[in-house]
Design an enzyme around this catalytic site. Structure first.
Site, PDB file in Angstrom:
ATOM      1  N   CYS A 167      30.064 -25.418  37.474  1.00 44.39           N
ATOM      2  CA  CYS A 167      30.736 -24.181  37.865  1.00 44.39           C
ATOM      3  C   CYS A 167      30.847 -23.237  36.668  1.00 44.39           C
ATOM      4  O   CYS A 167      29.839 -22.737  36.191  1.00 44.39           O
ATOM      5  CB  CYS A 167      32.096 -24.490  38.498  1.00 44.39           C
ATOM      6  SG  CYS A 167      32.835 -23.077  39.354  1.00 44.39           S
ATOM      7  N   HIS A 179      30.130 -27.899  43.006  1.00 44.91           N
ATOM      8  CA  HIS A 179      31.035 -28.937  42.503  1.00 44.91           C
ATOM      9  C   HIS A 179      30.578 -30.305  43.004  1.00 44.91           C
ATOM     10  O   HIS A 179      30.879 -30.680  44.140  1.00 44.91           O
ATOM     11  CB  HIS A 179      32.464 -28.670  42.986  1.00 44.91           C
ATOM     12  CG  HIS A 179      33.106 -27.506  42.316  1.00 44.91           C
ATOM     13  ND1 HIS A 179      33.855 -27.634  41.164  1.00 44.91           N
ATOM     14  CD2 HIS A 179      33.111 -26.198  42.630  1.00 44.91           C
ATOM     15  CE1 HIS A 179      34.295 -26.451  40.795  1.00 44.91           C
ATOM     16  NE2 HIS A 179      33.852 -25.555  41.667  1.00 44.91           N
ATOM     17  N   GLU A 212      31.752 -33.150  42.256  1.00 43.96           N
ATOM     18  CA  GLU A 212      32.923 -34.013  42.502  1.00 43.96           C
ATOM     19  C   GLU A 212      33.569 -33.755  43.859  1.00 43.96           C
ATOM     20  O   GLU A 212      34.372 -34.559  44.335  1.00 43.96           O
ATOM     21  CB  GLU A 212      33.948 -33.834  41.373  1.00 43.96           C
ATOM     22  CG  GLU A 212      34.787 -32.573  41.428  1.00 43.96           C
ATOM     23  CD  GLU A 212      34.111 -31.312  40.907  1.00 43.96           C
ATOM     24  OE1 GLU A 212      34.793 -30.282  40.788  1.00 43.96           O
ATOM     25  OE2 GLU A 212      32.880 -31.354  40.627  1.00 43.96           O
TER      26      GLU A 212
END
Length: 213
Positions: free
Chosen positions: A82, A192, A194
């Site tokens: 990001c 992202h 995650e």
């Protein structure tokens, strides 16, 4: 010596990144740190983050992290996420901000006049939610991930590399934009991992076993 250092410059949900890495590599020592010496000793480095480019760069310099980030990107497997992608470039339109300049190119805001889908419906900025990612090069971090797999995005700005040679992945909103770059030891993504369920965890798992170049 930690296996993975997650760079802490006070912005973003760093611990969710660390937890995702621990999930895919339960035996790895993962530290969240703003200590340049610890970052230098780590086997690999993750550079995540959210927020505004100007604030990000100010915190990087306030904490004395610029040199550690530059050195890590050149010497060991390095993953940007990001804001950790955007500030690798030379300049961001967000706050008219000079960035790290590790990669030639700039960061642009999604232009209001272009934000319509094919039916003319207005598209929101930030670009938020799931979107397809298409590979533009073969890379070990794409191993086992289907071309066109969906990842989770939250961003109002996108990178425009000066050279197509570093473009590792593209997405579309409502035009094609670069969402992943790769060069030597460095791999960085706009989305992202995650937050991207199976595809994101696979990418993080690939990073843990990648030795860079």
């Amino acid at each position: 010596m930690p296996d993975v250092a997650v760079i802490d410059y006070g912005m973003g949900n760093l611990h969710s990144v660390a937890k995702a890495i621990e999930h895919v590599a339960p035996k790895a020592e993962v530290v969240v740190t703003d200590d340049p010496d610890l970052i230098a000793r780590a086997g690999r480095v993750v550079f995540p983050g959210q927020g505004a480019a100007r604030d990000c760069m100010a915190e990087i310099d306030r904490r004395g992290l610029r040199g550690a980030i530059v050195e890590a990107s050149r010497t060991k497997p390095f993953l940007g996420i990001c804001m950790g992608l955007q500030v690798l470039f030379e300049h961001s339109e967000e706050g008219d901000t000079p960035c790290l300049g590790l990669l030639p190119g700039r960061v642009l805001r999604f232009p209001d006049e272009a934000m319509h889908d094919t039916q003319g419906k207005r598209l929101k900025v930030p670009h938020m939610g799931w979107n397809n990612v298409y590979r533009m090069m073969e890379h070990p971090l794409w191993a086992g991930i289907e071309d066109g797999a969906r990842f989770y995005f939250v961003h109002s700005y996108y990178v425009e590399p000066a050279s197509p040679d570093v473009v590792a992945g593209m997405s579309h909103y409502p035009f094609a934009f670069t969402c992943a770059v790769a060069q030597d030891n460095l791999f960085a993504v706009q989305f992202h991992p995650e937050k991207s369920q199976a595809a994101g965890l696979r990418l993080l798992g690939n990073f843990i076993t990648w030795e860079g170049k």
